[in-house]
Design a protein around this motif. Structure first.
Motif, PDB file in Angstrom:
ATOM      1  N   ILE A  60      -1.191  -2.676 -12.771  1.00 24.07           N
ATOM      2  CA  ILE A  60       0.050  -3.062 -12.098  1.00 24.07           C
ATOM      3  C   ILE A  60      -0.287  -3.545 -10.698  1.00 24.07           C
ATOM      4  O   ILE A  60      -0.808  -2.777  -9.878  1.00 24.07           O
ATOM      5  CB  ILE A  60       1.043  -1.887 -12.027  1.00 24.07           C
ATOM      6  CG1 ILE A  60       1.441  -1.433 -13.431  1.00 24.07           C
ATOM      7  CG2 ILE A  60       2.283  -2.276 -11.227  1.00 24.07           C
ATOM      8  CD1 ILE A  60       2.340  -0.214 -13.450  1.00 24.07           C
ATOM      9  N   SER A  61      -0.015  -4.804 -10.421  1.00 26.13           N
ATOM     10  CA  SER A  61      -0.235  -5.377  -9.100  1.00 26.13           C
ATOM     11  C   SER A  61       1.103  -5.434  -8.367  1.00 26.13           C
ATOM     12  O   SER A  61       2.082  -5.984  -8.882  1.00 26.13           O
ATOM     13  CB  SER A  61      -0.839  -6.779  -9.221  1.00 26.13           C
ATOM     14  OG  SER A  61      -1.249  -7.259  -7.955  1.00 26.13           O
ATOM     15  N   ILE A  62       1.147  -4.844  -7.175  1.00 24.15           N
ATOM     16  CA  ILE A  62       2.396  -4.683  -6.424  1.00 24.15           C
ATOM     17  C   ILE A  62       2.458  -5.702  -5.296  1.00 24.15           C
ATOM     18  O   ILE A  62       1.531  -5.798  -4.478  1.00 24.15           O
ATOM     19  CB  ILE A  62       2.503  -3.259  -5.854  1.00 24.15           C
ATOM     20  CG1 ILE A  62       2.498  -2.233  -6.996  1.00 24.15           C
ATOM     21  CG2 ILE A  62       3.753  -3.105  -4.999  1.00 24.15           C
ATOM     22  CD1 ILE A  62       2.373  -0.799  -6.517  1.00 24.15           C
ATOM     23  N   ASN A  68      10.450   4.552  -2.075  1.00 29.05           N
ATOM     24  CA  ASN A  68      10.469   5.681  -3.014  1.00 29.05           C
ATOM     25  C   ASN A  68      11.125   5.281  -4.328  1.00 29.05           C
ATOM     26  O   ASN A  68      10.664   5.663  -5.411  1.00 29.05           O
ATOM     27  CB  ASN A  68      11.209   6.870  -2.402  1.00 29.05           C
ATOM     28  CG  ASN A  68      10.371   7.609  -1.382  1.00 29.05           C
ATOM     29  OD1 ASN A  68       9.154   7.714  -1.524  1.00 29.05           O
ATOM     30  ND2 ASN A  68      11.010   8.115  -0.336  1.00 29.05           N
ATOM     31  N   PHE A  69      12.224   4.526  -4.226  1.00 32.50           N
ATOM     32  CA  PHE A  69      12.900   4.048  -5.438  1.00 32.50           C
ATOM     33  C   PHE A  69      11.970   3.189  -6.286  1.00 32.50           C
ATOM     34  O   PHE A  69      11.870   3.371  -7.507  1.00 32.50           O
ATOM     35  CB  PHE A  69      14.141   3.238  -5.060  1.00 32.50           C
ATOM     36  CG  PHE A  69      14.583   2.264  -6.116  1.00 32.50           C
ATOM     37  CD1 PHE A  69      15.215   2.699  -7.273  1.00 32.50           C
ATOM     38  CD2 PHE A  69      14.336   0.904  -5.972  1.00 32.50           C
ATOM     39  CE1 PHE A  69      15.599   1.796  -8.261  1.00 32.50           C
ATOM     40  CE2 PHE A  69      14.717  -0.003  -6.947  1.00 32.50           C
ATOM     41  CZ  PHE A  69      15.351   0.445  -8.098  1.00 32.50           C
ATOM     42  N   MET A  70      11.254   2.263  -5.652  1.00 33.21           N
ATOM     43  CA  MET A  70      10.379   1.372  -6.410  1.00 33.21           C
ATOM     44  C   MET A  70       9.239   2.152  -7.054  1.00 33.21           C
ATOM     45  O   MET A  70       8.919   1.945  -8.238  1.00 33.21           O
ATOM     46  CB  MET A  70       9.823   0.274  -5.510  1.00 33.21           C
ATOM     47  CG  MET A  70       8.980  -0.753  -6.259  1.00 33.21           C
ATOM     48  SD  MET A  70       8.607  -2.197  -5.243  1.00 33.21           S
ATOM     49  CE  MET A  70       7.557  -3.125  -6.387  1.00 33.21           C
ATOM     50  N   ALA A  71       8.639   3.079  -6.306  1.00 33.48           N
ATOM     51  CA  ALA A  71       7.548   3.880  -6.866  1.00 33.48           C
ATOM     52  C   ALA A  71       8.037   4.722  -8.041  1.00 33.48           C
ATOM     53  O   ALA A  71       7.375   4.800  -9.090  1.00 33.48           O
ATOM     54  CB  ALA A  71       6.949   4.769  -5.787  1.00 33.48           C
ATOM     55  N   LEU A  86       0.829  -1.209   0.000  1.00 33.87           N
ATOM     56  CA  LEU A  86       0.000   0.000   0.000  1.00 33.87           C
ATOM     57  C   LEU A  86       0.862   1.256   0.000  1.00 33.87           C
ATOM     58  O   LEU A  86       0.555   2.232  -0.700  1.00 33.87           O
ATOM     59  CB  LEU A  86      -0.931  -0.006   1.208  1.00 33.87           C
ATOM     60  CG  LEU A  86      -1.927   1.155   1.300  1.00 33.87           C
ATOM     61  CD1 LEU A  86      -2.815   1.216   0.058  1.00 33.87           C
ATOM     62  CD2 LEU A  86      -2.776   1.030   2.564  1.00 33.87           C
ATOM     63  N   SER A  87       1.948   1.239   0.764  1.00 34.75           N
ATOM     64  CA  SER A  87       2.836   2.399   0.799  1.00 34.75           C
ATOM     65  C   SER A  87       3.424   2.680  -0.579  1.00 34.75           C
ATOM     66  O   SER A  87       3.410   3.828  -1.057  1.00 34.75           O
ATOM     67  CB  SER A  87       3.961   2.161   1.812  1.00 34.75           C
ATOM     68  OG  SER A  87       4.902   3.217   1.775  1.00 34.75           O
ATOM     69  N   VAL A  88       3.934   1.645  -1.244  1.00 34.35           N
ATOM     70  CA  VAL A  88       4.492   1.826  -2.588  1.00 34.35           C
ATOM     71  C   VAL A  88       3.398   2.255  -3.557  1.00 34.35           C
ATOM     72  O   VAL A  88       3.602   3.132  -4.408  1.00 34.35           O
ATOM     73  CB  VAL A  88       5.180   0.534  -3.070  1.00 34.35           C
ATOM     74  CG1 VAL A  88       5.618   0.666  -4.530  1.00 34.35           C
ATOM     75  CG2 VAL A  88       6.382   0.210  -2.193  1.00 34.35           C
TER      76      VAL A  88
END
Length: 615
Positions: A251-253, A365-368, A206-208
Motif C-alpha cells: 500500500i503506497s500512501i 487517524n481516520f485514514m489509518a 509518514l504520519s498516516v
C-alpha cells in the motif's frame, strides 16, 4: 519472426481464456489477446499450425488480422457474440446480464442500470469510461460502446479485469494468502511531494503510515515500512524492499495535487497489458510483473476505496469525501512489484478545505483506521482465520453483493416464536432445494439456551436464574440472549457448499471478526474454541444446529453493556473463568444499534454470497 502459432485454451471461470503467439518472446508479449469462451467439453485443447512467416507479401499486420478473425470466430463458436470496435473486442451487456443473472434492466436518464434489486447494481452510459457498481466508481480501460442492434457493450478487457473479479472473486485463479503488509509512505527527504502553507505531503504520508503500522501490528500482521523517517528512498528501492518479502500486499500512501477546486479520494492499480492508463493515452502491449496480480489489485483497491468513502468510520466521524474512482496507472512502484499493490490518494492538499482536514490528527487517524479495516476485510475475504492461516476462497471487499433474503425482526423477539419460524424455514428448504437462503437479524427478550447435552453444569443447577431456559437442537453449552445483543440466525442449505459444517462455522466467525473490525475493534478466534474474542474476552457466541444439511440457529454478538450481567448467572459456553465483553466496552464511543444491524447484514451478505451460495 514467429516460427509457429501455438494455441491452447483452458476452461476458465469467466468465459474467457488467452491466445498465445509463442516462439518469439517479444512477439508473444506484444500480441497476446483475450477472447471469451462459453462452454468447453474438453478442459484443455491444443492446436498447432504450419509455420507462418511474414514475407514481403504477408505483412505482420496481416498475420495479426488473421489472428483477430480466428479469435472472433472462436468467440462466436463458444456462445458469446463479441464485436470488434476500433480494434477492441466488446461483449454485449445483454449477455453480461444473462451470465451474471442480473434480473432487471432499466433506463435512468442517459444511464442504463443492470441489477438484482437491492443487491447488485451496475450503471453505465454509452461512450463513457465510468462504471458504477453499487454506487462505487470504476474507471474503465475502454469506453462503453453503443451498438446499433446489440445495445450497450463493454470491452472484454474490462469484463475480465473489473466486472468478473468484483462479481465472482472466488474465480480469481491466482488468489493467495498474506501475512505481511508493506506500507510505503510516499516521497521523503528532499522530495517533499505536494506542499502547501500548512504541511508537506511527505510528512503526512509518514504520519498516516506509522498510524497504520501500529494498527496492523495490533491486529497480528507483520508490517514492513519502506521508510519510517523523513529520508529519501528511490522508487525502485521501495519495490525491492517489498519484493524481498513473501505473502505480502503493498500500500503506497499519497495525497494529491491539483487545482484549488479539485477534491476527493482515488485509488490506483496497475493498468492491464494492452491498455492505456488514466494518466496517459499510450498503450503498453507487454505485461509487467505487477500485472500478474491484476484481479487481486482490484479487490484490494475496492476494499480501500469503499472504507475511505462509505465505511462505518466515515459515517461515524462524519467524513464525506468525493469518490474520484478506482483508476489505472503505471506508477513505478506498481509496475514491477510481485504482490497485490495499490496507490491511494487520500485527498487534495491543493484544495484549501481538504488541506485543513488532511493536516488534522482526526483525519489521519481516520485514514489509518480505514486502511487497516480495508486490509482486514480483504484478508477476511480471502478466507483467512488469522494472519498466519489462509483458507482458499476469496470474497471481494467493498459493496455488498448478495442473493440472500435478510429478515429483520423488530422489537424484542420471543424466543419460542423465533424458534418456530426457524423450523418453518428449515422445512421450506427441505421441500424446495432452490429456495433462497435467509438471515434473521433480531434482538431477543431475555432467555438462556443450552444445546443437546446431558451435562447442564453450565446452568449452575440449583440456582435461580433470572430468565427462562430452553434446551434446543444445537451444539454447545449454556449461553444468554437478550437486550443489547445482535442475534443472527442464518437458515442455510449446506448442500450448496459441500456439506462442510466446519467451513460454515468458520464463515460465521470471519464475518463477526470483520464486523468488529469495521468499528475499530480487533477481534480474533482462539485455538480450540468456537466464537469470537477480543484478546481473551469473548464478544460473540456461536451455536449451530443442522437438519438434513439445512443449518439453523447461529450467533449472538454483544453490543451494549446491558447484555453482560445475565452471563454472571451461568458459565457461558461451559468455559470456566471466561470474561464476556461487548462492543460498547471495546469501542471508544457507543454505536447506535440500528447502524450495526444494517452493517452486519451487509457484511454478512457480501461474504455469504461467494462462500456458500455459489459454492
Amino acid at each position: 519472426m514467429i516460427p509457429f502459432l501455438h494455441c491452447h485454451f483452458r476452461a476458465a471461470p469467466l468465459p474467457g481464456s488467452r491466445f498465445f503467439l509463442s516462439g518469439n518472446r517479444s512477439a508473444k508479449e506484444s500480441f497476446t489477446e483475450t477472447f471469451p469462451l462459453c462452454v468447453m467439453k474438453n478442459p484443455l485443447v491444443w492446436m498447432r499450425y504450419r509455420p507462418m512467416y511474414p514475407t514481403s507479401r504477408t505483412s505482420f499486420a496481416a498475420v495479426l488480422g488473421i489472428v483477430g478473425m480466428f479469435l472472433l470466430t472462436l468467440s462466436t463458436a463458444f456462445g458469446w457474440n463479441p464485436e470488434i470496435i476500433n480494434g477492441v473486442q466488446y461483449i454485449p451487456m445483454s449477455e453480461v446480464r444473462t451470465h451474471y443473472k442480473l434480473t432487471r434492466e432499466r433506463t435512468e436518464g442517459r444511464q442504463k442500470v443492470y441489477e438484482v434489486p437491492e443487491k447488485i447494481q451496475i450503471r453505465i452510459q454509452a461512450r463513457s469510461q465510468e462504471m458504477f457498481m453499487n454506487n462505487m466508481k470504476f474507471v474503465l480501460s475502454y469506453p462503453v460502446a453503443d451498438h446499433p442492434s446489440k445495445g450497450l457493450m463493454v470491452s472484454n478487457m474490462d469484463l475480465h479485469k473489473i466486472i468478473d473479479p468484483v462479481l465472482r472473486p472466488t474465480y480469481i485463479a491466482n488468489r493467495r494468502s498474506f501475512n505481511t503488509v508493506v506500507i510505503d509512505p510516499g516521497h521523503g527527504g528532499h522530495d517533499s511531494g505536494t506542499r502547501n502553507r500548512i504541511s508537506r505531503e511527505a510528512d503526512i504520508n509518514l504520519s498516516v503510515g506509522k498510524k497504520l503500522r501500529d494498527r496492523l501490528k495490533a491486529m497480528g500482521y507483520q508490517v514492513v515500512m519502506t521508510r519510517d523517517t523523513d529520508n529519501f528512498i528511490a522508487l525502485q528501492d521501495r519495490v525491492r524492499i517489498a519484493n524481498r518479502h513473501n505473502n505480502a500486499i503493498f500500500i503506497s500512501i499519497h495525497f494529491n495535487d491539483g487545482g484549488s477546486s479539485a477534491r476527493g479520494v482515488e485509488t490506483f492499480t496497475l493498468a492491464p497489458a494492452g491498455t492505456s492508463s488514466s494518466m496517459s493515452r499510450n498503450i503498453r502491449h507487454d505485461a509487467l510483473q505487477g500485472n500478474a496480480q491484476d484481479s487481486m489489485n482490484i479487490a484490494l483497491a475496492t476494499a480501500v476505496q469503499g472504507h475511505m468513502l462509505k465505511g462505518p468510520l466515515a459515517i461515524k466521524e462524519g467524513i464525506s469525501m468525493v469518490d474520484r474512482g478506482i483508476k489505472r496507472a503505471r506508477y513505478s512502484v506498481l509496475c514491477t512489484i510481485k504482490h497485490p499493490a495499490i496507490l491511494v490518494e487520500g485527498g487534495f492538499m491543493s484544495n484549501p478545505q481538504e488541506a485543513l482536514l488532511i493536516a488534522t490528527e482526526r483525519y489521519q487517524n481516520f485514514m489509518a483506521s480505514s486502511l487497516a479495516a480495508a486490509v482486514h476485510q480483504y484478508r477476511t475475504a480471502l478466507g483467512q482465520r488469522s494472519a498466519q492461516n489462509a483458507l482458499s476462497s476469496l470474497t471481494v471487499p467493498g459493496p455488498p453483493f448478495s442473493s440472500m433474503n435478510i429478515i429483520r425482526i423488530p422489537g424484542l423477539a420471543d424466543y419460542q416464536e423465533t424458534l418456530r419460524l426457524q423450523e418453518q424455514l428449515v422445512r421450506a428448504h427441505q421441500e424446495d432445494p432452490d429456495r433462497e437462503n435467509e438471515l434473521l437479524l433480531l434482538e431477543h427478550a431475555g432467555v438462556y439456551t443450552i444445546g443437546r447435552t446431558r451435562n447442564h453444569a453450565s446452568l449452575h443447577p440449583g440456582s435461580v436464574l433470572p430468565f427462562p431456559v430452553h434446551e434446543i437442537n444445537r451444539g454447545g453449552q449454556a449461553t444468554y440472549h437478550g437486550p443489547g445483543q445482535l442475534v443472527g440466525y442464518p437458515i442455510t442449505d449446506l448442500n450448496r457448499c459441500g456439506r462442510d459444517l466446519h467451513r460454515y462455522v468458520t464463515t460465521l466467525e470471519n464475518t463477526l471478526i470483520e464486523t468488529c473490525a469495521r468499528f475499530g475493534v480487533q477481534a480474533r478466534i482462539r485455538e480450540g474454541l468456537v466464537g469470537v474474542w477480543v484478546e481473551n474476552r469473548k464478544i460473540a457466541s456461536i451455536g449451530v444446529g443442522v437438519k438434513k444439511w439445512i443449518a439453523m440457529h447461529g450467533f449472538a454478538l454483544n453490543i451494549t453493556r446491558k447484555s453482560l450481567p445475565p452471563f454472571l448467572a451461568i458459565t457461558p459456553c461451559g468455559i470456566q473463568g471466561v470474561q464476556m465483553t461487548c462492543l460498547e466496552d471495546e469501542m471508544s464511543s457507543p454505536l447506535p444499534e440500528g447502524n450495526l444491524l444494517k452493517c452486519f447484514g451487509d457484511v454478512f451478505a457480501a461474504l455469504w454470497e461467494e462462500k456458500f451460495n455459489r459454492s
